[in-house]
Design an enzyme around this catalytic site. Structure first.
Site, PDB file in Angstrom:
ATOM      1  CG  HIS A  63      -4.336   9.228 -10.200  1.00 35.80           C
ATOM      2  ND1 HIS A  63      -4.326  10.739 -10.754  1.00 35.80           N
ATOM      3  CD2 HIS A  63      -4.805   9.180  -9.017  1.00 35.80           C
ATOM      4  CE1 HIS A  63      -4.567  11.397  -9.611  1.00 35.80           C
ATOM      5  NE2 HIS A  63      -4.689  10.440  -8.507  1.00 35.80           N
ATOM      6  CG  ASN A 107      -4.353  15.377  -7.295  1.00 38.38           C
ATOM      7  OD1 ASN A 107      -3.963  14.492  -8.166  1.00 38.38           O
ATOM      8  ND2 ASN A 107      -4.929  14.922  -6.318  1.00 38.38           N
ATOM      9  CE1 TYR A 161      -0.368   7.351  -2.721  1.00 36.04           C
ATOM     10  CE2 TYR A 161       0.262   7.580  -4.847  1.00 36.04           C
ATOM     11  CZ  TYR A 161      -0.438   7.849  -4.017  1.00 36.04           C
ATOM     12  OH  TYR A 161      -1.293   9.079  -3.976  1.00 36.04           O
TER      13      TYR A 161
HETATM   14 FE1  HDE Z   1      -3.084   8.941  -4.762  1.00 32.87          FE
HETATM   15  N1  HDE Z   1      -2.908   6.934  -5.318  1.00 32.87           N
HETATM   16  N2  HDE Z   1      -3.725   8.250  -2.969  1.00 32.87           N
HETATM   17  N3  HDE Z   1      -3.370  11.102  -4.168  1.00 32.87           N
HETATM   18  N4  HDE Z   1      -2.393   9.366  -6.557  1.00 32.87           N
HETATM   19  C1  HDE Z   1      -2.414   6.518  -6.446  1.00 32.87           C
HETATM   20  O1  HDE Z   1      -0.927   4.747  -6.614  1.00 32.87           O
HETATM   21  C2  HDE Z   1      -3.737   7.209  -2.423  1.00 32.87           C
HETATM   22  C3  HDE Z   1      -3.854  11.293  -3.061  1.00 32.87           C
HETATM   23  C4  HDE Z   1      -1.985  10.737  -7.013  1.00 32.87           C
HETATM   24  O2  HDE Z   1       0.883   9.062 -12.278  1.00 32.87           O
HETATM   25  C5  HDE Z   1      -1.956   4.958  -6.556  1.00 32.87           C
HETATM   26  O3  HDE Z   1       0.430   4.068  -8.172  1.00 32.87           O
HETATM   27  C6  HDE Z   1      -4.292   7.220  -1.127  1.00 32.87           C
HETATM   28  C7  HDE Z   1      -3.486  12.754  -2.712  1.00 32.87           C
HETATM   29  C8  HDE Z   1      -1.435  10.581  -8.458  1.00 32.87           C
HETATM   30  O4  HDE Z   1       1.060   6.879 -11.683  1.00 32.87           O
HETATM   31  C9  HDE Z   1      -2.546   4.466  -5.008  1.00 32.87           C
HETATM   32  C10 HDE Z   1      -4.436   8.605  -0.842  1.00 32.87           C
HETATM   33  C11 HDE Z   1      -2.955  13.026  -4.247  1.00 32.87           C
HETATM   34  C12 HDE Z   1      -1.483   9.485  -8.705  1.00 32.87           C
HETATM   35  C13 HDE Z   1      -2.910   5.983  -4.293  1.00 32.87           C
HETATM   36  C14 HDE Z   1      -4.285   9.155  -1.941  1.00 32.87           C
HETATM   37  C15 HDE Z   1      -2.875  11.874  -4.835  1.00 32.87           C
HETATM   38  C16 HDE Z   1      -1.973   8.631  -7.727  1.00 32.87           C
HETATM   39  C17 HDE Z   1      -2.927   4.210  -7.597  1.00 32.87           C
HETATM   40  C18 HDE Z   1      -5.075   9.067   0.384  1.00 32.87           C
HETATM   41  C19 HDE Z   1      -2.623  14.451  -4.543  1.00 32.87           C
HETATM   42  C20 HDE Z   1      -0.988   8.866 -10.084  1.00 32.87           C
HETATM   43  C21 HDE Z   1      -1.881   3.789  -8.402  1.00 32.87           C
HETATM   44  C22 HDE Z   1      -4.188   8.774   1.642  1.00 32.87           C
HETATM   45  C23 HDE Z   1      -1.722  15.050  -3.645  1.00 32.87           C
HETATM   46  C24 HDE Z   1       0.398   8.569 -10.167  1.00 32.87           C
HETATM   47  C25 HDE Z   1      -0.628   4.373  -7.981  1.00 32.87           C
HETATM   48  C26 HDE Z   1       0.690   7.808 -11.544  1.00 32.87           C
HETATM   49  C27 HDE Z   1      -2.142   7.243  -7.543  1.00 32.87           C
HETATM   50  C28 HDE Z   1      -3.475   5.776  -3.071  1.00 32.87           C
HETATM   51  C29 HDE Z   1      -4.364  10.476  -2.096  1.00 32.87           C
HETATM   52  C30 HDE Z   1      -2.247  12.079  -5.946  1.00 32.87           C
HETATM   53  C31 HDE Z   1      -3.529   3.254  -5.074  1.00 32.87           C
HETATM   54  C32 HDE Z   1      -4.269   5.718  -0.078  1.00 32.87           C
HETATM   55  C33 HDE Z   1      -3.982  13.883  -1.677  1.00 32.87           C
HETATM   56  C34 HDE Z   1      -1.177  11.952  -9.131  1.00 32.87           C
HETATM   57  O5  HDE Z   1      -1.505   4.028  -4.300  1.00 32.87           O
END
Ligand code: HDE
Length: 703
Positions: A92, A165, A379
């Site tokens: 992202h 999402n 996060y």
């Molecule tokens: Fe994320 N995800 N994600 N994700 N995600 C990040 O956090 C993570 C998941 C989503 O505009 C990271 O700050 C894991 C689902 C958005 O700043 C990180 C898992 C959904 C954004 C991270 C998921 C998301 C992130 C990278 C599996 C939809 C951007 C930078 C358990 C519900 C937020 C950050 C923004 C960002 C980890 C799965 C949505 C690495 C470990 C499911 C919208 O922490």
């Protein structure tokens, strides 16, 4: 010597007038501004407040000699510059962020104590960041990709981050698989490409070995991942969350955002060309809309259900690869979000904003979804690495807008100066230090029993039923797009066994889909299907899963391009422009030269875009208003030929006068209900509100 000195002075004089009002904001934090005698501009200073007399030349031993280490002004400036970047998000990274507000329209008091969900009419500030997932911060806006939809609500009871999402399900069921998924989709580590694309071996290798991802695969191969505008996408909280009321009773909840403008996607070939025409297509679209006062708006809805309801679902709602269809649990609209303010500074706000799904407020709690549970850790951890300090909550875009106080102290870049002797609790030495409060945050009182272990619940075993439901819920046009997207992507995969494995999975989803993809890949024999862990259930189609079905019959938020050249009829241009603008569209004039064209009546009309740099992929519909002579001249101009051919191939409405028709003919563009004469402007406006889906079979072979 004196000659060189004179040069440096004249450089300074060339500076011109600085009208950037942001200068104030950037210096304000440093306190009082130094004012130049007699001038309106604040004095340029170092970060220590020392006024600069020369910002053009570093300090040198002599006019042509070495630069001196002593030059603290140069070193401060360059050092700051060297550290301007922070690590981009691992996923992202590419995003657009906008401020706005959330307004509650219906109370959920029966279900939750959270004020944000009970105080009708209350406006809560939000910061919303919409992102792609796979590409780096500098990647294009329009790959085939899921869009992140993250909202930070600055509520009176603390910040609530709903980090969702634009697709309601996810690839995997357990957080432990996330690093593998992301390593597979990101550029391949040995070669460093492809950037922001799923169409490569490592992605499909992982997917073909991960049957739980099949439902998500249907979504990402659909037009959902090719949005026309960020203002035209839905948002989903994805996981089940819990609401807790005053009595401590809990209800499960799924969160949904629905765009006021309806859904709209682009055609794949159009998407590919947009990426070349305007890498910032979505960011620019949002920026322009906000600047024009066309504030995007989303309805906020909830699906509420109890444990008893959940026990009757033919799937497990704790499994993030499943959705709860609207037919099963209807949506209740409870509020709206309006985005109305572009950030002052991209880095300070969009880049530094730190969302954490663990940021909830009293009355909202988590479910046991194992993906969500992993996210609750990830996060916060990622913010520490990206922003470099446990004090990231002090950055203005992250700070709560309600009072906050505790005994956490010190750390990297501490901005606060807490007074007093006491930094612990309980204490007897301070009258006014913060204390815990019984009405504060409580977790749901849930009983947990069972054996500890690395276990995947049996109820998570069905990987194909909802994938099938999704495919069968689509219009025939969308089904063809899904099949064609799979053929496109798998054709980029070099390993035959991966292509075969994928088609094997498709056989469980829908025979017709598997056959179309197998034929598109040139298979002469159908590959074996893998063993399914659970039988595929027949689920009723859900039209709410379509994109085309959710497109709105409107020109609001859409863009019309009018191609003109010397000799064009000004009256026709004016009429089309007015009709389109009245219907809510934005209109741009495109001409061979940006300076404009000399119309038939001799007047000059300035252009908004030059033909070569403003292709028709940037518009939802086009009008071609040309004199016979210009039409002839443009018929040997490839940008003009591409303009009309692409508009037709991308299923757009085209209005043309006599000269316009001549160009269409020379470009071998066909005729159908979407190609109208400029004398029938109403017909053009009606056709422009949709895409000419039936035309598609005449312009491309789909799988
Ligand atoms: Fe994320 N995800 N994600 N994700 N995600 C990040 O956090 C993570 C998941 C989503 O505009 C990271 O700050 C894991 C689902 C958005 O700043 C990180 C898992 C959904 C954004 C991270 C998921 C998301 C992130 C990278 C599996 C939809 C951007 C930078 C358990 C519900 C937020 C950050 C923004 C960002 C980890 C799965 C949505 C690495 C470990 C499911 C919208 O922490």
């Amino acid at each position: 010597m004196s000659k060189e000195k004179a040069t440096s002075t004249s450089n300074k004089n060339k500076q011109g007038k600085n009208t950037d009002s942001n200068t104030d904001a950037s210096v304000a934090a440093g306190g009082e501004l130094h004012q130049l005698a007699g001038g309106a501009h604040p004095a340029l200073t170092t970060n220590q407040g020392v006024v600069l007399s020369d910002n053009q030349n570093s300090l040198r031993a002599n006019a042509r000699g070495p630069t001196l280490l002593e030059d603290f002004i140069l070193r401060e400036k360059i050092t700051h510059f060297d550290h301007e970047r922070i690590p981009e998000r691992i996923v992202h990274a590419r995003a657009t962020g906008v401020h706005g507000y959330f307004e509650l329209t219906a109370s959920l008091k029966k279900y939750t104590s959270a004020k944000i969900l009970t105080e009708v009419g209350e406006k809560t500030p939000v910061f919303t960041r919409i992102s792609t997932v796979a590409g780096g911060a500098g990647s294009v806006d329009t790959p085939r990709d899921v869009r992140g939809f993250a909202v930070k609500f600055y509520t009176k009871e603390g910040n609530w981050d709903l980090v969702g999402n634009n697709v309601p399900v996810f690839f995997i069921q357990d957080a432990i698989k996330f690093p593998d998924l992301i390593h597979a989709v990101k550029m391949e580590p040995d070669r460093g490409f492809p950037q922001s694309a799923t169409a490569h071996d490592t992605f499909w290798d992982f997917i073909s070995l991960t049957p739980e991802s099949m439902h998500m695969v249907m979504w990402i191969m659909s037009d959902r991942t090719l949005p026309r505008s960020l203002r035209m996408i839905e948002g989903f909280g994805v996981h089940s969350f819990r609401l807790i009321n005053e009595a401590g009773e809990t209800t499960f909840v799924k969160f949904h955002w629905r765009p006021k403008l309806g859904l709209q996607s682009t055609i794949w070939d159009e998407t590919v060309k947009i990426s070349g025409a305007d890498q910032d297509f979505h960011r620019r679209d949002m920026f322009d809309a906000i600047a024009a006062g066309n504030f995007p708006e989303w309805e906020f809805s909830v699906q509420l259900f109890t444990q008893r309801d959940a026990d009757r679902f033919p799937f497990d709602h704790l499994d993030a690869t499943k959705l709860i269809s609207e037919e099963l649990v209807p949506l209740q609209v409870i509020g709206r979000m309006v985005l109305d303010r572009w950030p002052n500074n991209f880095f300070a706000e969009t880049e530094q904003v730190a969302y954490c799904p663990s940021h909830v407020v009293p009355g909202i709690d988590f479910s046991n979804d194992p993906l969500l549970q992993g996210r609750l850790f990830s996060y916060l951890d990622t913010q520490l690495s990206r922003l470099g300090s446990a004090n990231f909550h002090q950055i203005p875009v992250n700070a709560p807008k309600c009072p906050f106080a505790n005994h956490q102290r010190d750390g990297h870049m501490q901005m606060a100066q807490p007074a007093g002797r006491v930094a612990y609790e309980p204490n007897s030495l301070s009258e006014n230090s913060p204390r815990e409060t019984p009405k504060g945050f409580h977790s749901a009182a849930v009983t947990e029993t069972g054996e500890k272990g690395r276990i995947r619940a049996e109820s998570f075993a069905d990987h194909y039923s909802q994938a099938r439901q999704f495919y069968l819920s689509q219009t025939t046009y969308e089904q063809a797009h899904i099949a064609s997207a799979l053929v496109f992507e798998l054709s980029k995969v070099e390993h035959l066994h991966i292509r075969e494995a994928m088609v094997g999975h498709l056989r469980h989803i829908e025979k017709d889909l598997a056959q179309r993809v197998a034929a598109g890949l040139g298979f002469d024999k159908m590959p074996d299907a893998p063993v399914a862990a659970a039988p595929v259930q027949k689920m009723a189609p859900s039209p709410a899963l379509q994109t085309i079905g959710k497109m709105k019959d409107t020109l609001m938020g859409r863009a019309i391009g009018i191609l003109i050249a010397d000799g064009s009829d000004g009256a026709v241009i004016k009429k089309i422009k007015k009709a389109a603008t009245d219907a809510g569209a934005s209109v741009k004039i495109i001409a061979p030269k940006v300076g404009g064209a000399k119309l038939a009546d001799g007047t000059m009309l300035a252009a908004d875009g030059q033909l070569a740099g403003t292709p028709s992929v940037l518009f939802d519909a086009v009008a071609i208003i040309l004199s016979d002579e210009s039409a002839k001249a443009l018929s040997v101009e490839s940008a003009a030929i591409d303009f009309v051919r692409d508009a037709f191939a991308h299923l757009k409405a085209i209005a043309a006068d006599q000269g316009g028709q001549a160009l269409l003919k020379r470009a071998h563009v066909g005729q159908d209900a979407g190609v109208v004469d400029t004398s029938d402007i109403d017909a053009f406006i009606t056709a422009a509100k949709t895409r000419q889906w039936d035309r598609e079979k005449s312009v491309r072979a789909l799988a």
